[in-house]
Design a protein around this motif. Structure first.
Motif, PDB file in Angstrom:
ATOM      1  N   GLY A   1      66.037  71.797 176.596  1.00 28.70           N
ATOM      2  CA  GLY A   1      66.295  70.385 176.361  1.00 28.70           C
ATOM      3  C   GLY A   1      65.522  69.444 177.255  1.00 28.70           C
ATOM      4  O   GLY A   1      65.424  68.256 176.976  1.00 28.70           O
TER       5      GLY A   1
ATOM      6  N   LYS B   1      62.553  67.308 175.664  1.00 33.72           N
ATOM      7  CA  LYS B   1      62.955  66.144 174.859  1.00 33.72           C
ATOM      8  C   LYS B   1      63.557  65.055 175.740  1.00 33.72           C
ATOM      9  O   LYS B   1      63.302  63.874 175.541  1.00 33.72           O
ATOM     10  N   TYR B   2      64.362  65.464 176.713  1.00 34.92           N
ATOM     11  CA  TYR B   2      65.025  64.499 177.591  1.00 34.92           C
ATOM     12  C   TYR B   2      64.007  63.679 178.383  1.00 34.92           C
ATOM     13  O   TYR B   2      64.143  62.475 178.534  1.00 34.92           O
TER      14      TYR B   2
ATOM     15  N   ASN C   1      62.529  60.390 177.045  1.00 39.86           N
ATOM     16  CA  ASN C   1      63.422  59.254 176.821  1.00 39.86           C
ATOM     17  C   ASN C   1      63.046  58.041 177.658  1.00 39.86           C
ATOM     18  O   ASN C   1      62.471  58.174 178.736  1.00 39.86           O
TER      19      ASN C   1
ATOM     20  N   GLU D   1      67.798  55.244 177.478  1.00 43.82           N
ATOM     21  CA  GLU D   1      68.297  56.446 176.809  1.00 43.82           C
ATOM     22  C   GLU D   1      68.776  57.476 177.829  1.00 43.82           C
ATOM     23  O   GLU D   1      69.797  58.132 177.622  1.00 43.82           O
TER      24      GLU D   1
ATOM     25  N   HIS E   1      72.587  58.978 178.223  1.00 44.10           N
ATOM     26  CA  HIS E   1      72.852  60.413 178.271  1.00 44.10           C
ATOM     27  C   HIS E   1      73.677  60.767 179.519  1.00 44.10           C
ATOM     28  O   HIS E   1      74.626  61.552 179.436  1.00 44.10           O
TER      29      HIS E   1
ATOM     30  N   HIS F   1      77.193  59.871 178.961  1.00 43.32           N
ATOM     31  CA  HIS F   1      77.842  60.865 178.101  1.00 43.32           C
ATOM     32  C   HIS F   1      78.286  62.063 178.950  1.00 43.32           C
ATOM     33  O   HIS F   1      79.402  62.568 178.790  1.00 43.32           O
TER      34      HIS F   1
ATOM     35  N   PRO G   1      76.868  67.497 176.294  1.00 37.39           N
ATOM     36  CA  PRO G   1      75.960  66.428 175.902  1.00 37.39           C
ATOM     37  C   PRO G   1      74.510  66.860 175.702  1.00 37.39           C
ATOM     38  O   PRO G   1      73.770  66.212 174.970  1.00 37.39           O
ATOM     39  N   SER G   2      74.091  67.931 176.319  1.00 39.27           N
ATOM     40  CA  SER G   2      72.685  68.339 176.201  1.00 39.27           C
ATOM     41  C   SER G   2      72.345  68.964 174.859  1.00 39.27           C
ATOM     42  O   SER G   2      71.166  69.177 174.564  1.00 39.27           O
TER      43      SER G   2
ATOM     44  N   GLU H   1      72.358  67.340 172.344  1.00 39.00           N
ATOM     45  CA  GLU H   1      71.579  66.238 171.762  1.00 39.00           C
ATOM     46  C   GLU H   1      70.082  66.468 171.935  1.00 39.00           C
ATOM     47  O   GLU H   1      69.280  65.883 171.219  1.00 39.00           O
ATOM     48  N   TYR H   2      69.711  67.300 172.896  1.00 36.68           N
ATOM     49  CA  TYR H   2      68.305  67.542 173.219  1.00 36.68           C
ATOM     50  C   TYR H   2      67.860  68.969 172.931  1.00 36.68           C
ATOM     51  O   TYR H   2      66.832  69.412 173.411  1.00 36.68           O
TER      52      TYR H   2
END
Length: 113
Positions: A11, A14-15, A18, A22, A26, A29, A97-98, A100-101
């Motif tokens: 992840g 992608k993180y 951001n 963003e 995160h 979250h 939450p990760s 998401e990535y």
């Protein structure tokens, strides 16, 4: 209750793309999710990990200046939680939450000594 380890892999690629806003959302979250675990008495601890590391093998004679896994497989952090069973711990992990990535979460019961 038993204790379980979450190994959170991937992840990061992608993180890191951001925007600062963003990234902040995160982190919020994460704070909400971990706060809920703490309120429920399920959070024991956890931290993100730095990407640098060393891997030792052959009784410590061989040292590689990196974590063993490459790229998207790197362990980015860990959590220790309390749950009734492996299934219960896995259900709790679904809130990570990760995801998401594109991360993965390995759930392992900690063996009593």
């Amino acid at each position: 209750m038993k204790e379980f380890l979450y190994l959170i892999r991937g992840g990061q690629e992608k993180y890191e793309k951001n925007s600062p806003d963003e990234m902040q959302k995160h982190m919020e979250h994460w704070q909400e999710w971990m706060g809920g675990l703490a309120q429920a008495g399920q959070l024991v601890g956890g931290q993100p990990l730095m990407t640098e590391g060393k891997t030792l093998s052959e009784g410590g004679a061989k040292i590689i200046d990196r974590p063993l896994a490459e790229g998207k497989e790197l362990v980015g952090g860990y959590l220790l939680i309390k749950a009734d069973s492996l299934d219960h711990a896995s259900e709790i992990a679904k809130g990570c939450p990760s995801f998401e990535y594109g991360c993965t979460v390995e759930v392992r019961e900690i063996s009593p000594m």
